[in-house]
Write an enzyme that holds these catalytic residues in place. Sequence first.
Site, PDB file in Angstrom:
ATOM      1  N   TYR A 158       0.827  -1.211   0.000  1.00 10.43           N
ATOM      2  CA  TYR A 158       0.000   0.000   0.000  1.00 10.43           C
ATOM      3  C   TYR A 158       0.862   1.264   0.000  1.00 10.43           C
ATOM      4  O   TYR A 158       0.628   2.201  -0.770  1.00 10.43           O
ATOM      5  CB  TYR A 158      -0.916  -0.033   1.220  1.00 10.43           C
ATOM      6  CG  TYR A 158      -1.850   1.136   1.374  1.00 10.43           C
ATOM      7  CD1 TYR A 158      -2.981   1.257   0.567  1.00 10.43           C
ATOM      8  CD2 TYR A 158      -1.619   2.114   2.338  1.00 10.43           C
ATOM      9  CE1 TYR A 158      -3.848   2.323   0.722  1.00 10.43           C
ATOM     10  CE2 TYR A 158      -2.486   3.174   2.504  1.00 10.43           C
ATOM     11  CZ  TYR A 158      -3.598   3.286   1.693  1.00 10.43           C
ATOM     12  OH  TYR A 158      -4.453   4.346   1.850  1.00 10.43           O
ATOM     13  N   LYS A 162       0.998   4.102  -2.960  1.00 12.89           N
ATOM     14  CA  LYS A 162       0.630   5.489  -2.704  1.00 12.89           C
ATOM     15  C   LYS A 162       1.808   6.436  -2.937  1.00 12.89           C
ATOM     16  O   LYS A 162       1.611   7.582  -3.382  1.00 12.89           O
ATOM     17  CB  LYS A 162       0.085   5.640  -1.286  1.00 12.89           C
ATOM     18  CG  LYS A 162      -1.260   4.948  -1.067  1.00 12.89           C
ATOM     19  CD  LYS A 162      -2.332   5.448  -2.032  1.00 12.89           C
ATOM     20  CE  LYS A 162      -3.716   4.961  -1.660  1.00 12.89           C
ATOM     21  NZ  LYS A 162      -4.761   5.420  -2.611  1.00 12.89           N
TER      22      LYS A 162
END
Length: 305
Positions: A158, A162
């Site tokens: 993640y 991002k």
Amino acid sequence: MPSIDLTGKVAVVTGSGRGLGLAYAQALAAAGASVVVNDIDEAVAEAAVKSITEAGGTAVAEVVPVGTTEAADRLVGRAVEEFGRLDILVTNAGILRDKVLWKMSDDDFDAVITTHLKGTFTCARAAAIRMREQGEGGSLILVGSPAGQRGNFGQTNYAAAKAGIAAFARTWAMELGRANITVNAIIPVAATAMTETIPIFAPYVEALREGKPFPDFLRKGEGFGTPEDCAALVPFLASEAARGVTGQAIGIGGDKVALWSHPQEIKTAYANGGWTPEALADVWPTSLGAEPQTVGIPAPKIPEA
């Protein structure tokens, strides 16, 4: 104070059946935009559309998992088919597969990268092609995270996705500037299904469900609030009022909005003729390494009872 009017504009918001994505879609519709709602659950997507239309807005649903070129083409195609154009893309779709590095499988990694990073890329590419063909500019609003800005324990996949999305915003702002297409990353912090599992926030999220507002130390000190608190940034960035705003990473949550810095050199040292390992070892403790950068999202400061 200028009015934010998106009448006549058309938006696609990925992952907008619930949570932050739904708040973004509702805010765009409230400002006058027609919205393509996206989710992988048809019932959830249709409920989101109903919430918009019952409030006087215009929306349709497109049920498809984000990640592939085919999905991106379907979303852009639906906007053009229903409303004749595309002006705004919000890439919000995402999933979590949290594990520490040594326990993360290839499937855990690939699933998150496909949805977040590749999904942002494929959707942005399809949108950019359409917006450039229209020749009237547009707005790409990419959804990042504090995890991508600072890292976060257990979120290899993640955080990497991002961080890549923030880099997309800086790169595409340069590439699409001549087409009058702005590209920005937003860094929202809100009570969602993703954040309510954090133990320190859990009692406050539960209190919110009971109708009790978040205390000021969360809304101001931590910049933590509801999805609706984050939504105002999206119609602003899609509007003419933000036509000169591009390539930025902007945080929002609770009562707080913030401009994140880009990575940059903060200390330098020089050695005539270049560096040796020994010279680096000698200079590091007193120069470059004297004040190392922190990692991870700072723990919330909860006032003592």
